[in-house]
Design a protein around this motif. Structure first.
Motif, short mmCIF file in Angstrom:
data_model
loop_
_atom_site.label_atom_id
_atom_site.label_comp_id
_atom_site.label_asym_id
_atom_site.label_seq_id
_atom_site.Cartn_x
_atom_site.Cartn_y
_atom_site.Cartn_z
N THR A 43 -20.94 -23.60 0.06
CA THR A 43 -20.19 -22.43 -0.40
C THR A 43 -20.80 -21.90 -1.70
O THR A 43 -21.67 -22.54 -2.30
N SER A 44 -20.32 -20.74 -2.12
CA SER A 44 -20.81 -20.16 -3.38
C SER A 44 -20.50 -21.06 -4.56
O SER A 44 -21.21 -21.05 -5.57
N ALA A 45 -19.45 -21.85 -4.46
CA ALA A 45 -19.11 -22.78 -5.54
C ALA A 45 -20.23 -23.80 -5.74
O ALA A 45 -20.48 -24.25 -6.87
N ASP A 46 -20.93 -24.16 -4.66
CA ASP A 46 -22.06 -25.09 -4.78
C ASP A 46 -23.19 -24.46 -5.59
O ASP A 46 -23.85 -25.14 -6.38
N TYR A 47 -23.40 -23.16 -5.40
CA TYR A 47 -24.45 -22.48 -6.16
C TYR A 47 -24.17 -22.56 -7.66
O TYR A 47 -25.04 -22.94 -8.44
#
Length: 247
Positions: A43-47
């Motif tokens: 997910t974008s949270a991982d980025y």
């Protein structure tokens, strides 16, 4: 004379909207990788948590560690693929360069206005970016001739400079400009970048909120957070600089 005499700009997400393109490239890399290996979805949270602002191979390694995946480091010469950390990083580089070629790059208008304002006020400027694509991005965005000092992933590799969240790349840029850290402003949108600015004893660390969140940027070291650099002008150079960072 301004208290702060230099401004050190990150590139992706600060001067150019390339952070969004990098985000998409990482998603194209890790979404299928995660699905194929039965890992938690990417997910974008991982980025923001594992990749943003770090040297490319470090971002790969940090994300893999978050999923409990171990791969050999490999070398920068590895062919793009999935068998080593460097191979994955090189695959991501192929993806993002394809996006650059297809879509082009334009700088943030507010960032250009802020750059114009601080240079007109006499501040020295530099770009400090973990990306090895920095020269190509600056050229494509029409900004290459605005910066005589660029400390990027290529310089870091050549000179053995540790990447962000360590402050070393910013410290090297300040050294090349002939300005002590306490007289320089760091402008960053990544958590690793504001951490680097806070760790280096810079006079002011400005966080640009492109999605991380203002409170999180402050928690990691930003003294001041703005949604866009159009919200600032050269008056920021008159902020009181303090050893270890401005209040």
């Amino acid at each position: 004379m301004p208290v702060l005499r230099a401004v050190l700009f990150d590139l992706d997400g600060v001067l150019t909207p390339t952070a969004e393109l990098h985000m998409r490239a990482w998603e194209r890399l890790f979404a299928p990788f995660s699905t194929e290996r039965g890992l938690a979805p990417y997910t974008s949270a991982d980025y923001f948590a594992h990749i943003d602002g770090k040297p490319r191979y470090d971002g790969v390694a940090t994300f893999l560690a978050s999923r409990g995946v171990e791969l050999p480091r490999g070398t920068a010469d590895d062919a793009p693929g999935e068998d080593t950390v460097c191979a994955l990083g090189n695959r991501k580089d192929e993806i993002v360069n394809r996006i650059f070629a297809e879509e082009g790059i334009s700088p943030y208008p507010g960032s250009v206005r802020f750059l114009d304002a601080v240079t007109a006020a006499g501040a020295a400027v530099a770009v400090v970016s973990s990306s090895r694509n920095t020269p190509a991005v600056l050229a494509a965005a029409g900004l290459a001739d605005r910066f005589t000092v660029v400390v990027d992933g290529n310089v870091a590799a050549r000179e053995g400079i540790p990447g962000k969240p360590g402050p070393d790349m910013f410290l090297r840029a300040a050294e090349l400009l002939g300005v002590p850290p306490v007289a320089a402003v760091v402008v960053e949108d990544a958590l690793s970048g504001v951490q680097a600015g806070a760790a280096g004893g810079f006079g002011l660390v400005v966080g640009v909120d492109r999605g991380v969140g203002p409170e999180v940027l402050r928690e990691h070291g930003a003294d001041l957070v703005v949604r866009d650099l159009e919200d600032l002008d050269a008056a920021v150079l008159d902020a009181p600089a303090r050893e270890g960072g401005a209040a």
